[in-house]
Each structure stands twice: as C-alpha cells, then as structure tokens.
Design an enzyme around this catalytic site. Structure first.
Site, mmCIF file in Angstrom:
data_model
loop_
_atom_site.group_PDB
_atom_site.id
_atom_site.type_symbol
_atom_site.label_atom_id
_atom_site.label_comp_id
_atom_site.label_asym_id
_atom_site.label_seq_id
_atom_site.Cartn_x
_atom_site.Cartn_y
_atom_site.Cartn_z
ATOM 1 N N ASP A 45 -35.038 -23.974 -15.239
ATOM 2 C CA ASP A 45 -34.616 -24.073 -13.841
ATOM 3 C C ASP A 45 -33.347 -23.226 -13.705
ATOM 4 O O ASP A 45 -32.751 -22.812 -14.707
ATOM 5 C CB ASP A 45 -34.310 -25.542 -13.476
ATOM 6 C CG ASP A 45 -33.813 -25.701 -12.039
ATOM 7 O OD1 ASP A 45 -34.402 -25.071 -11.131
ATOM 8 O OD2 ASP A 45 -32.835 -26.432 -11.803
ATOM 9 N N SER A 46 -32.938 -23.011 -12.467
ATOM 10 C CA SER A 46 -31.689 -22.289 -12.243
ATOM 11 C C SER A 46 -30.487 -23.093 -12.755
ATOM 12 O O SER A 46 -29.431 -22.520 -12.982
ATOM 13 C CB SER A 46 -31.523 -22.016 -10.748
ATOM 14 O OG SER A 46 -31.558 -23.245 -10.049
ATOM 15 N N CYS A 82 -38.659 -25.231 -11.173
ATOM 16 C CA CYS A 82 -37.828 -24.733 -10.083
ATOM 17 C C CYS A 82 -38.778 -24.233 -9.003
ATOM 18 O O CYS A 82 -39.579 -23.329 -9.253
ATOM 19 C CB CYS A 82 -36.949 -23.599 -10.603
ATOM 20 S SG CYS A 82 -35.942 -22.799 -9.351
ATOM 21 N N GLU A 123 -25.405 -30.536 -7.372
ATOM 22 C CA GLU A 123 -24.676 -29.951 -8.506
ATOM 23 C C GLU A 123 -23.263 -30.531 -8.614
ATOM 24 O O GLU A 123 -22.683 -30.557 -9.688
ATOM 25 C CB GLU A 123 -24.597 -28.422 -8.357
ATOM 26 C CG GLU A 123 -25.909 -27.715 -8.613
ATOM 27 C CD GLU A 123 -26.211 -27.541 -10.111
ATOM 28 O OE1 GLU A 123 -25.277 -27.404 -10.901
ATOM 29 O OE2 GLU A 123 -27.405 -27.558 -10.458
ATOM 30 N N CYS A 164 -37.608 -29.036 -3.948
ATOM 31 C CA CYS A 164 -36.547 -28.455 -4.763
ATOM 32 C C CYS A 164 -36.221 -29.495 -5.821
ATOM 33 O O CYS A 164 -36.046 -30.679 -5.491
ATOM 34 C CB CYS A 164 -35.313 -28.157 -3.900
ATOM 35 S SG CYS A 164 -33.887 -27.608 -4.888
ATOM 36 N N HIS A 195 -33.675 -30.078 -7.325
ATOM 37 C CA HIS A 195 -32.350 -30.685 -7.198
ATOM 38 C C HIS A 195 -32.365 -31.893 -6.262
ATOM 39 O O HIS A 195 -31.398 -32.655 -6.232
ATOM 40 C CB HIS A 195 -31.349 -29.663 -6.629
ATOM 41 C CG HIS A 195 -30.770 -28.753 -7.666
ATOM 42 N ND1 HIS A 195 -31.496 -27.743 -8.243
ATOM 43 C CD2 HIS A 195 -29.538 -28.721 -8.244
ATOM 44 C CE1 HIS A 195 -30.728 -27.107 -9.119
ATOM 45 N NE2 HIS A 195 -29.547 -27.683 -9.138
HETATM 46 N N1 DGL Z 1 -33.831 -26.330 -8.399
HETATM 47 C C1 DGL Z 1 -34.238 -25.173 -7.675
HETATM 48 C C2 DGL Z 1 -35.555 -25.422 -6.948
HETATM 49 O O1 DGL Z 1 -36.325 -26.297 -7.293
HETATM 50 C C3 DGL Z 1 -33.293 -24.559 -6.691
HETATM 51 C C4 DGL Z 1 -31.831 -24.543 -6.875
HETATM 52 C C5 DGL Z 1 -31.227 -23.175 -6.616
HETATM 53 O O2 DGL Z 1 -31.029 -22.777 -5.470
HETATM 54 O O3 DGL Z 1 -30.987 -22.531 -7.614
HETATM 55 O O4 DGL Z 1 -35.868 -24.723 -6.005
#
Ligand code: DGL
Length: 268
Positions: A12-13, A75, A155, A189, A191
């Site tokens: 993931d990012s 992600c 985050e 997402c 997150h």
């Molecule tokens: N966790 C990432 C997703 O599922 C996005 C977070 C980011 O913007 O890097 O899209």
C-alpha cells in the site's frame, strides 16, 4: 519438517493496507506475509495515474525480488490504474486488487442497488468502482465521492471524535441527507476502515458498510492452496520511510503493538 510456502506480498502507499493484511492474517493464519508501505511517497491518491503506476511497479518489484506466491495490491488507488501493468509484468504469481471484491460485496448486499463509493481522487476519478459495480449489475446506481482528507486523518491517528465526525458529515451529508439515499457505502480506500465509527455516526441508520479488506482476504483465500501449519505465519514489515512513525500509526490499523525494530527500511 514441512517446507513452508513462499510468503504473500502485500503493498500500500502507507499503513492503510494493514487493514487488508489484518483480514488476510485472520483468514489465513498459517501463511507468511511481506508487507510494504511506501511511506516515503504517500499519499498516492493525489498523484497522477501515471505516477501511481510507476510507484506500484516499483513496490511490486521490491516484493517479487524477495520471492512471493501472490501479490495483493492493498490500495484502491494503486488497484485502479496499475493492475493491468502489474499483471503484464508478473505472470508467475496471481495478483489481487481490492476493487473487484469490494464491488462484488456491495452488489450482493445492496437491496436498492443505489451504492455510494468513497475513496481518493485517483480512485474516484479513475471510475474503476463505478465500472466494476455496473458490470456486475447494470441497474445499479453509483454515487462516488473523493474524500482525500480521510487519508490524512487516518495517518494522523485522528480516527474518532469531533474532528473525524465533522469531516464525515461534511463529505457524506450531500450524498446521504437526500431523498432516496444509497443503502450501501463502499469504503474504497484501505485507510478508511479505521474511521468506521466516525463514518457510521454520520450515516442514516441501516446503511451497509462494505470494507474491501475482508472481501479481498476471502478472494485471496479462495485463490490459493493453504499452507498447512500448526504455528502462526510471520509478517515481514518493510517501509520506505520513518519506521518509528510506521510502527506508531501502523499499530492503530493492526490493533496490536508494532515495534519499530521489526520494520526494515527499504529504498525502491
Ligand atoms: N490506502 C490507499 C487506498 O486504498 C490510499 C491512500 C493514499 O492516498 O495514498 O486508496
């Protein structure tokens, strides 16, 4: 002694994909995993699709070089533009994204077929959820919205309380405080699941929440022969920046403490 299978690679990012990793370890406790968070370059959601593809190929290369038997793109932002390039590059192991499983779960649970999807700018403007949902049921109606500030809140570990709830209202009221609102919300997402409590507080009663972490774990489990093991598998942690921060914020996503010493700093 039984030879262990290669680990499953997950990236993931940043830390969001840990919500997917957690679901994976619960669904497949005997497996080994390698998790890579590209914390040096987060967020991906505000970058151009071309940059997200380039970063995703680099994350995949780092994991593939260690030997993996499956790659999970944990992600949504990366799954949206990068899956075709990743699948063209790596043919020796299966590659699973989070979008198709999430879309399937949403279509299966929605009764009205009016489905809301929230994600990053790249995910929503790329239209992959909208396309996946409509390809599963052409009568579906999708209300899609980019909620980039949710990534920053997650985050920061600011996942509950008045700020998270106010932001949830700001984003979600225009979609849900209307006549005939959606009956299902896809957290598009990785997150976002840690913000579920604040998101639920802003939703009308009875809205189904689809968290693609769980549905992705089920898809991976269905794809692979399980490793038969009497002991729990291990997770190898990699991050491209700041292991101490990764450990602190990652613990929120994992729901258990993560030691900075357990995180290897890598350069892509
Ligand atoms: N966790 C990432 C997703 O599922 C996005 C977070 C980011 O913007 O890097 O899209």
């Amino acid at each position: 002694m039984q030879e262990r299978s290669l680990p499953i690679g997950v990236f993931d990012s940043g830390m969001g994909g840990i919500s997917v990793l957690k679901a994976l370890t619960q669904a497949m406790p005997g497996e080994d995993f390698i998790y890579l968070g590209d914390t040096a370059r987060l967020p991906y959601g505000t970058k151009s699709p071309q940059t997200v593809v380039r970063y995703s190929l680099q994350c995949a290369a780092a994991l593939a070089s260690r030997g993996i038997r499956c790659l999970v793109v944990a992600c949504n932002t990366a799954s949206t533009p990068a899956l075709p390039a990743l699948r063209a590059q790596y043919v020796d192991f299966p590659i699973v994204g989070v979008i198709q499983p999430g879309a399937q779960a949403a279509v299966a649970i929605s009764r009205s077929l009016h489905i809301a999807v929230i994600g990053t700018e790249v995910t929503i403007s790329g239209g992959a959820y909208q396309a996946a949902i409509l390809s599963l049921n052409s009568r579906a109606r999708v209300s899609a919205l980019a909620c980039p500030l949710f990534v920053a809140l997650a985050e920061e570990g600011l996942t509950t309380g008045p700020i998270a709830e106010a932001l949830a209202h700001r984003y979600l009221d225009p979609i849900f405080q209307v006549d005939s609102p959606p009956d299902t919300l896809v957290l598009g997402c990785t997150h976002f699941p840690v913000l579920k409590e604040a998101i639920l507080a802003a939703l009308p009663k009875g809205v189904n929440i689809v968290d693609s972490a769980v549905t992705t774990a089920a898809a991976v489990k269905a794809l692979l022969h399980p490793t038969i093991s009497l002991t729990r598998g291990r997770v190898t942690w990699l991050a491209t920046d700041n292991p101490a921060r990764f450990a602190r914020v990652g613990s929120t996503f994992l729901g258990e403490p993560l030691s900075p010493d357990a995180i290897e700093l890598v350069d892509l």
